[in-house]
Design a protein around this motif. Structure first.
Motif, PDB file in Angstrom:
ATOM      1  N   LEU A 328       0.846  -1.193   0.000  1.00  0.00           N
ATOM      2  CA  LEU A 328       0.000   0.000   0.000  1.00  0.00           C
ATOM      3  C   LEU A 328       0.883   1.245   0.000  1.00  0.00           C
ATOM      4  O   LEU A 328       1.726   1.400   0.885  1.00  0.00           O
ATOM      5  CB  LEU A 328      -0.905   0.018   1.240  1.00  0.00           C
ATOM      6  CG  LEU A 328      -2.349  -0.441   1.032  1.00  0.00           C
ATOM      7  CD1 LEU A 328      -2.382  -1.945   0.788  1.00  0.00           C
ATOM      8  CD2 LEU A 328      -3.209  -0.081   2.229  1.00  0.00           C
ATOM      9  N   ILE A 329       0.704   2.076  -1.006  1.00  0.00           N
ATOM     10  CA  ILE A 329       1.453   3.328  -1.077  1.00  0.00           C
ATOM     11  C   ILE A 329       0.462   4.491  -1.043  1.00  0.00           C
ATOM     12  O   ILE A 329      -0.502   4.518  -1.823  1.00  0.00           O
ATOM     13  CB  ILE A 329       2.295   3.409  -2.360  1.00  0.00           C
ATOM     14  CG1 ILE A 329       3.312   2.259  -2.416  1.00  0.00           C
ATOM     15  CG2 ILE A 329       3.022   4.749  -2.452  1.00  0.00           C
ATOM     16  CD1 ILE A 329       4.141   2.230  -3.701  1.00  0.00           C
ATOM     17  N   ILE A 330       0.692   5.420  -0.126  1.00  0.00           N
ATOM     18  CA  ILE A 330      -0.120   6.642  -0.050  1.00  0.00           C
ATOM     19  C   ILE A 330       0.760   7.787  -0.544  1.00  0.00           C
ATOM     20  O   ILE A 330       1.551   8.354   0.223  1.00  0.00           O
ATOM     21  CB  ILE A 330      -0.622   6.877   1.390  1.00  0.00           C
ATOM     22  CG1 ILE A 330      -1.348   5.624   1.914  1.00  0.00           C
ATOM     23  CG2 ILE A 330      -1.534   8.098   1.453  1.00  0.00           C
ATOM     24  CD1 ILE A 330      -1.741   5.697   3.384  1.00  0.00           C
ATOM     25  N   PRO A 331       0.695   8.121  -1.842  1.00  0.00           N
ATOM     26  CA  PRO A 331       1.633   9.096  -2.417  1.00  0.00           C
ATOM     27  C   PRO A 331       1.654  10.438  -1.699  1.00  0.00           C
ATOM     28  O   PRO A 331       2.708  11.056  -1.564  1.00  0.00           O
ATOM     29  CB  PRO A 331       1.130   9.248  -3.868  1.00  0.00           C
ATOM     30  CG  PRO A 331       0.436   7.956  -4.155  1.00  0.00           C
ATOM     31  CD  PRO A 331      -0.215   7.560  -2.861  1.00  0.00           C
ATOM     32  N   SER A 332       0.500  10.909  -1.215  1.00  0.00           N
ATOM     33  CA  SER A 332       0.450  12.224  -0.563  1.00  0.00           C
ATOM     34  C   SER A 332       1.247  12.244   0.736  1.00  0.00           C
ATOM     35  O   SER A 332       1.622  13.323   1.224  1.00  0.00           O
ATOM     36  CB  SER A 332      -0.997  12.630  -0.289  1.00  0.00           C
ATOM     37  OG  SER A 332      -1.642  11.673   0.542  1.00  0.00           O
ATOM     38  N   LEU A 333       1.551  11.059   1.313  1.00  0.00           N
ATOM     39  CA  LEU A 333       2.386  11.011   2.510  1.00  0.00           C
ATOM     40  C   LEU A 333       3.864  11.111   2.154  1.00  0.00           C
ATOM     41  O   LEU A 333       4.680  11.514   2.983  1.00  0.00           O
ATOM     42  CB  LEU A 333       2.142   9.715   3.294  1.00  0.00           C
ATOM     43  CG  LEU A 333       0.746   9.501   3.881  1.00  0.00           C
ATOM     44  CD1 LEU A 333       0.735   8.255   4.763  1.00  0.00           C
ATOM     45  CD2 LEU A 333       0.298  10.711   4.673  1.00  0.00           C
ATOM     46  N   VAL A 334       4.206  10.725   0.939  1.00  0.00           N
ATOM     47  CA  VAL A 334       5.590  10.873   0.478  1.00  0.00           C
ATOM     48  C   VAL A 334       5.891  12.357   0.280  1.00  0.00           C
ATOM     49  O   VAL A 334       6.922  12.864   0.714  1.00  0.00           O
ATOM     50  CB  VAL A 334       5.824  10.076  -0.817  1.00  0.00           C
ATOM     51  CG1 VAL A 334       7.233  10.323  -1.354  1.00  0.00           C
ATOM     52  CG2 VAL A 334       5.604   8.580  -0.570  1.00  0.00           C
ATOM     53  N   ASP A 335       4.934  13.056  -0.364  1.00  0.00           N
ATOM     54  CA  ASP A 335       5.071  14.503  -0.544  1.00  0.00           C
ATOM     55  C   ASP A 335       3.699  15.067  -0.916  1.00  0.00           C
ATOM     56  O   ASP A 335       2.935  14.431  -1.658  1.00  0.00           O
ATOM     57  CB  ASP A 335       6.075  14.812  -1.662  1.00  0.00           C
ATOM     58  CG  ASP A 335       6.425  16.295  -1.697  1.00  0.00           C
ATOM     59  OD1 ASP A 335       7.338  16.700  -0.948  1.00  0.00           O
ATOM     60  OD2 ASP A 335       5.775  17.039  -2.457  1.00  0.00           O
ATOM     61  N   ASP A 336       3.395  16.266  -0.406  1.00  0.00           N
ATOM     62  CA  ASP A 336       2.098  16.900  -0.665  1.00  0.00           C
ATOM     63  C   ASP A 336       1.833  17.085  -2.154  1.00  0.00           C
ATOM     64  O   ASP A 336       0.678  17.098  -2.592  1.00  0.00           O
ATOM     65  CB  ASP A 336       2.016  18.272   0.016  1.00  0.00           C
ATOM     66  CG  ASP A 336       1.851  18.153   1.520  1.00  0.00           C
ATOM     67  OD1 ASP A 336       1.526  17.041   1.984  1.00  0.00           O
ATOM     68  OD2 ASP A 336       2.056  19.156   2.233  1.00  0.00           O
ATOM     69  N   SER A 337       2.893  17.241  -2.938  1.00  0.00           N
ATOM     70  CA  SER A 337       2.705  17.479  -4.371  1.00  0.00           C
ATOM     71  C   SER A 337       2.180  16.241  -5.097  1.00  0.00           C
ATOM     72  O   SER A 337       1.640  16.346  -6.196  1.00  0.00           O
ATOM     73  CB  SER A 337       4.019  17.927  -5.011  1.00  0.00           C
ATOM     74  OG  SER A 337       4.980  16.878  -4.965  1.00  0.00           O
ATOM     75  N   CYS A 338       2.352  15.071  -4.479  1.00  0.00           N
ATOM     76  CA  CYS A 338       1.860  13.820  -5.102  1.00  0.00           C
ATOM     77  C   CYS A 338       0.368  13.668  -4.805  1.00  0.00           C
ATOM     78  O   CYS A 338      -0.068  12.720  -4.134  1.00  0.00           O
ATOM     79  CB  CYS A 338       2.637  12.616  -4.586  1.00  0.00           C
ATOM     80  SG  CYS A 338       4.372  12.623  -5.020  1.00  0.00           S
ATOM     81  N   ASP A 339      -0.404  14.622  -5.311  1.00  0.00           N
ATOM     82  CA  ASP A 339      -1.825  14.612  -5.003  1.00  0.00           C
ATOM     83  C   ASP A 339      -2.593  13.768  -6.015  1.00  0.00           C
ATOM     84  O   ASP A 339      -2.008  13.168  -6.934  1.00  0.00           O
ATOM     85  CB  ASP A 339      -2.375  16.042  -4.944  1.00  0.00           C
ATOM     86  CG  ASP A 339      -2.212  16.790  -6.271  1.00  0.00           C
ATOM     87  OD1 ASP A 339      -1.828  16.158  -7.277  1.00  0.00           O
ATOM     88  OD2 ASP A 339      -2.476  18.001  -6.295  1.00  0.00           O
ATOM     89  N   HIS A 340      -3.890  13.748  -5.854  1.00  0.00           N
ATOM     90  CA  HIS A 340      -4.764  12.920  -6.684  1.00  0.00           C
ATOM     91  C   HIS A 340      -4.543  13.164  -8.176  1.00  0.00           C
ATOM     92  O   HIS A 340      -4.307  12.228  -8.952  1.00  0.00           O
ATOM     93  CB  HIS A 340      -6.219  13.212  -6.297  1.00  0.00           C
ATOM     94  CG  HIS A 340      -7.234  12.527  -7.157  1.00  0.00           C
ATOM     95  ND1 HIS A 340      -7.625  13.015  -8.380  1.00  0.00           N
ATOM     96  CD2 HIS A 340      -7.940  11.375  -6.959  1.00  0.00           C
ATOM     97  CE1 HIS A 340      -8.519  12.200  -8.919  1.00  0.00           C
ATOM     98  NE2 HIS A 340      -8.735  11.199  -8.065  1.00  0.00           N
ATOM     99  N   ASP A 341      -4.607  14.437  -8.594  1.00  0.00           N
ATOM    100  CA  ASP A 341      -4.542  14.756 -10.020  1.00  0.00           C
ATOM    101  C   ASP A 341      -3.203  14.358 -10.644  1.00  0.00           C
ATOM    102  O   ASP A 341      -3.159  13.859 -11.774  1.00  0.00           O
ATOM    103  CB  ASP A 341      -4.791  16.249 -10.244  1.00  0.00           C
ATOM    104  CG  ASP A 341      -6.241  16.628  -9.947  1.00  0.00           C
ATOM    105  OD1 ASP A 341      -7.058  15.715  -9.740  1.00  0.00           O
ATOM    106  OD2 ASP A 341      -6.536  17.833  -9.915  1.00  0.00           O
ATOM    107  N   LEU A 342      -2.122  14.566  -9.908  1.00  0.00           N
ATOM    108  CA  LEU A 342      -0.800  14.225 -10.432  1.00  0.00           C
ATOM    109  C   LEU A 342      -0.678  12.711 -10.648  1.00  0.00           C
ATOM    110  O   LEU A 342      -0.181  12.263 -11.689  1.00  0.00           O
ATOM    111  CB  LEU A 342       0.290  14.701  -9.475  1.00  0.00           C
ATOM    112  CG  LEU A 342       1.735  14.329  -9.871  1.00  0.00           C
ATOM    113  CD1 LEU A 342       2.129  14.999 -11.185  1.00  0.00           C
ATOM    114  CD2 LEU A 342       2.713  14.698  -8.767  1.00  0.00           C
ATOM    115  N   ILE A 343      -1.124  11.926  -9.656  1.00  0.00           N
ATOM    116  CA  ILE A 343      -1.014  10.456  -9.771  1.00  0.00           C
ATOM    117  C   ILE A 343      -1.862   9.935 -10.929  1.00  0.00           C
ATOM    118  O   ILE A 343      -1.405   9.107 -11.738  1.00  0.00           O
ATOM    119  CB  ILE A 343      -1.432   9.774  -8.444  1.00  0.00           C
ATOM    120  CG1 ILE A 343      -0.457  10.144  -7.321  1.00  0.00           C
ATOM    121  CG2 ILE A 343      -1.506   8.259  -8.605  1.00  0.00           C
ATOM    122  CD1 ILE A 343       0.988   9.740  -7.552  1.00  0.00           C
TER     123      ILE A 343
END
Length: 845
Positions: A328-343
């Protein structure tokens, strides 16, 4: 000439095997079918020696442990014991084919329905297992019969029973589409128009204009008084496909149903599914439910009439504790910029020739971004064809599955990356009403957690299978991480979430700032997919620490009492229904919103015997929970003011709702995500109310709370008011504010003056994507417009304000510092007009 070999075995009778483990050894299996797995053998032996005589049984196995074979062997064992007929029920036709293929593989004789739809004689005679799907058995015109005219069965087994239970509820429900059945829709709309205006004029106007997201509940007293007219409308249209199959179940039980009306459909659904209607299931000597180890089975108590004891004591293989590998990877926890739209953008454009990528989304609206980026969007008609294409190795594009979290298998290369996008969405209006009325309910949150776990499980279908699960969407991330809701997941899923948080922290520690944060996410995925030994050992080590800490829950007793109360009411035993519900209210510790929910049920039970008493109970319900039905005699409005209030203390009180800064930050992120154009009105208005409270203002939703007035009303120091009219669902391409919308705003301004006086200091805002007022429209007061950029600016400043709080303990934060942060981010009440709004432009003719 055929030789009779049986004569050579002496004259003794050859009895068929009834022990399923021994039985397996006698089957004419295909060469690919090896011996039973240890888990299968353990479960089968336990069933045969200790559990085979009971009426109700739940069997829980890890995905990939071969539950289909276990189910088929149990049924064959019962057939050999002359305890047939035996019925194997799948959640859909697609899975019927899979189970039949398994039966062929293992040499288990079975039968299916032919085109003539008659029940096969091999089933009725108890010689073969009948494999079919849930729609075939559970509908008002079922070939198995309803009421006392049912077909006798010895054993009924439901495979993937959580998926089946949703289908069974739909079998009792009539859903009338405005598009395909305009006549019936219009007649029911007209019938209840006056009643619905009393419940909320603004919402009713939105429904009449065709708004998809807005829906209302017909009051039970209106439904009761007009039930004959409803029956006439439905009876005249009973041959319509949307009514045909459910009509026999509804026609004599109409008082036990509730009606919900939206801008696109009308839904008539039961307060509780009366499973006893289907005697083939309810009167079967044995009822077996197959369930995954991660699923919560408590809903079988109310939905399938199982006893709490049967649900609490499933048959399961206690070892191993977990199965399959999920990163399980939560991208927004890696960095705020990895938000929904970017992924979404990044992964839709990413070529994946060696494996399939799937996105699970909760609604059609969530599909749009993927569609614009060229993804394959599945429909009800194409979903299984697209899944077959994946299994055949067609990985050309990401495949998007809409609001389908169960009944789908995506093993091995067919799905190595699964995007779990946004919080699951209840499709039925009945479910949405309960979620809206009781958002903190244990029952609602268990169901949401269950949907999420079903989604997570789609990509890992065996012990050696592995999959990356990307979790995106603030509300979903908050639900999975928050202490308040994380507890509703199984121990296995909670551990996988913990691992996901830990690897995000590791990634941040090793993060090279010259590198794009999304590359860090992709690097983690590559490590897993390239079978990094360090990852595999780390995952196994962490998962082996898993402890199944089952805590005693009151949810079983609640569901039992709910079921009993509805059963008494449907049988006309109103006194017993009332006393059962009263005991539930007295004995079960719930918050005021849930207590209000149960008081509304109590008022409904009381209505047939005392209208006056029912009204009084409904008033109590509405006072505790303003999302419920407004009582027929009305409710007095309670004005808000800032007398004796301290804004900074209000802010501290709001923040103390959360156990940590992390919890607060997650909550605010989810709130701000809902404060966006395109969000359904109820969520947007609720988010705006929360923002008012976060900023220390007195915050109300008059239109929701008393069915009059503006969508939102804030009051700050010196009794300075902000009045908001929200149009979050208006298309961003819309060119003007309509005359109707201006009139609505004028009505709410007049309501405010009537309640607070003409001298009350107030700024009035319309949140809408356009600032152009149509030539035909006019505002009676000074109204300011909040469009996308100004709304984004407000959200950015709120985010900035919350980030300022991170280093501080709330109790140690001086008033001067807190006030300084509010001023720095322009969040004082007098800032709103200049900072976050603009003048409207009145179009010339």
């Amino acid at each position: 000439m055929a030789i009779d070999f049986k004569k050579k075995l002496s004259s003794r009778t050859i009895a068929p095997k009834t022990d399923p483990v021994e039985l397996y050894g006698t089957l004419d299996r295909k060469s690919v079918a090896g011996p039973l797995r240890p888990a299968q053998e353990a479960v089968l032996s336990e069933w045969y020696t200790k559990r085979r005589t009971g009426k109700d049984l739940i069997i829980k196995l890890h995905t990939g442990e071969g539950k289909t074979l276990v189910g088929l062997l149990l049924l064959q064992s019962l057939l050999n014991s002359k305890e047939g007929p035996c019925l194997y029920i799948c959640p859909n036709i697609y899975l019927v084919k899979q189970v039949c293929a398994e039966a062929d593989k293992f040499g288990i004789p079975y039968c299916t329905f032919d085109k003539d739809d008659g029940i096969p004689n091999d089933f009725l005679s108890g010689t073969r297992v009948l494999i079919t799907h849930v729609h075939k058995v559970f509908n008002g015109r079922s070939v198995f019969g309803t009421g006392n005219g049912y077909t006798r069965t010895g054993t009924v087994l439901l495979d993937d029973s959580h998926a089946c239970i949703d289908t069974i509820k739909r079998a009792f429900t009539i859903s009338i589409s405005k598009t395909t059945n305009a006549d019936v829709y219009s007649k029911i709309l007209t019938l209840f128009a006056d009643d619905m205006v009393e419940q909320g004029e603004g919402s009713w106007l939105d429904i009449q204009s065709g708004d998809y997201n807005t829906f209302m509940t017909v009051p039970y007293w209106s439904w009761d008084s007009k039930r004959t007219e409803v029956l006439r409308i439905l009876s005249a249209a009973q041959n319509d496909s949307q009514i045909f199959y459910a009509w026999p179940l509804i026609r004599d039980q109409i008082t036990n149903y509730c009606c919900y009306i939206s801008g696109t459909k009308i839904e008539i659904s039961p307060y509780n599914v009366n499973i006893r209607t289907f005697g083939s299931f309810s009167h079967a000597a044995h009822r077996i439910l197959m369930s995954a180890t991660t699923q919560d089975d408590s809903f079988f108590v109310k939905g399938l009439d199982f006893s709490p004891e049967a649900v609490k004591n499933p048959l399961r293989n206690m070892s191993p504790k977990w199965s399959g590998e999920k990163m399980l990877i939560i991208p927004s926890l890696v960095d705020d910029s990895c938000d929904h739209d970017l992924i979404v953008t990044k992964f839709c454009k990413m070529p994946t020739p060696k494996f399939g990528m799937i996105a699970l989304v909760p609604s059609t609206k969530n599909c749009k971004q993927y569609k614009d980026l060229g993804a394959i969007i599945t429909t009800a008609g194409s979903i299984f064809e697209e899944i077959d294409n994946l299994k055949k190795g067609d990985f050309s594009k990401i495949v998007v599955i809409n609001n389908r979290y169960d009944g789908i298998d995506l093993p091995d290369e067919s799905c190595r990356v699964l995007i779990l996008d946004s919080l699951p969405y209840f499709d039925s209006l009945a479910d949405r009403y309960e979620e809206q009325a009781c958002p903190n309910s244990e029952l609602i949150n268990k169901r949401i957690a269950q949907k999420i776990e079903q989604g997570i499980g789609r990509g890992v279908r065996g012990e050696k299978d592995y999959c990356v699960i990307l979790v995106i969407g603030s509300e979903l991330v908050r639900f999975m991480r928050s202490i308040a809701t994380n507890k509703f997941f199984s121990a296995q899923t909670r551990k996988q979430i913990d691992i996901g948080i830990e690897i995000a922290n590791m990634a941040k520690e090793d993060y090279d700032e010259s590198e794009s944060p999304v590359k860090v996410v992709i690097s983690l995925i590559k490590q897993m997919l390239e079978r990094d030994e360090g990852w595999k050992k780390y995952y196994s080590s962490e998962m082996n620490k898993l402890e199944d800490n089952n805590t005693e829950s009151t949810v079983y007793e609640r569901l039992l009492k709910e079921r009993q109360a509805e059963q008494f009411f449907s049988e006309g035993e109103y006194g017993r229904a009332i006393s059962t519900m009263q005991r539930l209210i007295d004995e079960i510790a719930v918050d005021d919103t849930e207590k209000g929910w149960y008081l509304q049920q109590l008022a409904r039970y009381t209505y047939p015997t005392s209208v006056a008493k029912s009204i009084e109970i409904q008033k109590s319900a509405f006072k505790k929970n303003s999302q419920l039905l407004k009582p027929s005699s009305g409710i007095d409005y309670t004005k808000i003011s800032y007398i004796q209030q301290n804004r900074l203390n209000n802010i501290r009180a709001y923040m103390r709702r959360f156990s940590s800064y992390s919890e607060l930050s997650l909550a605010v992120d989810a709130i701000l995500e809902n404060l966006s154009f395109g969000t359904e009105a109820t969520k947007f208005e609720s988010a705006l109310k929360d923002i008012g409270e976060l900023l220390g203002y007195m915050s109300q939703r008059p239109d929701k709370e008393i069915r009059k007035g503006p969508d939102n009303l804030w009051c700050g120091s010196n009794n300075y008011y902000l009045l908001f009219e929200c149009k979050s669902e208006v298309s961003e391409t819309r060119q003007e504010i309509t005359k109707h919308e201006a009139g609505q705003m004028n009505n709410h301004c007049a309501w405010f003056e009537d309640q607070y006086g003409q001298d009350a200091k107030a700024d009035r805002f319309m949140i809408i994507p356009t600032k152009n007022l149509s030539y035909e429209g006019d505002f009676t007061h000074d109204v300011r417009i909040i469009r996308r950029n100004r709304l984004k600016s407000l959200k950015d400043q709120i985010k900035g304000f919350v980030k300022e709080l991170k280093p501080y303990s709330l109790d140690e934060l001086p008033d001067t510092t807190l006030q300084e942060f509010l001023a720095l981010h322009h969040l004082n009440i007098e800032d709103f007009s200049a900072q976050y709004s603009e003048e409207y432009y009145h179009k010339a003719k």
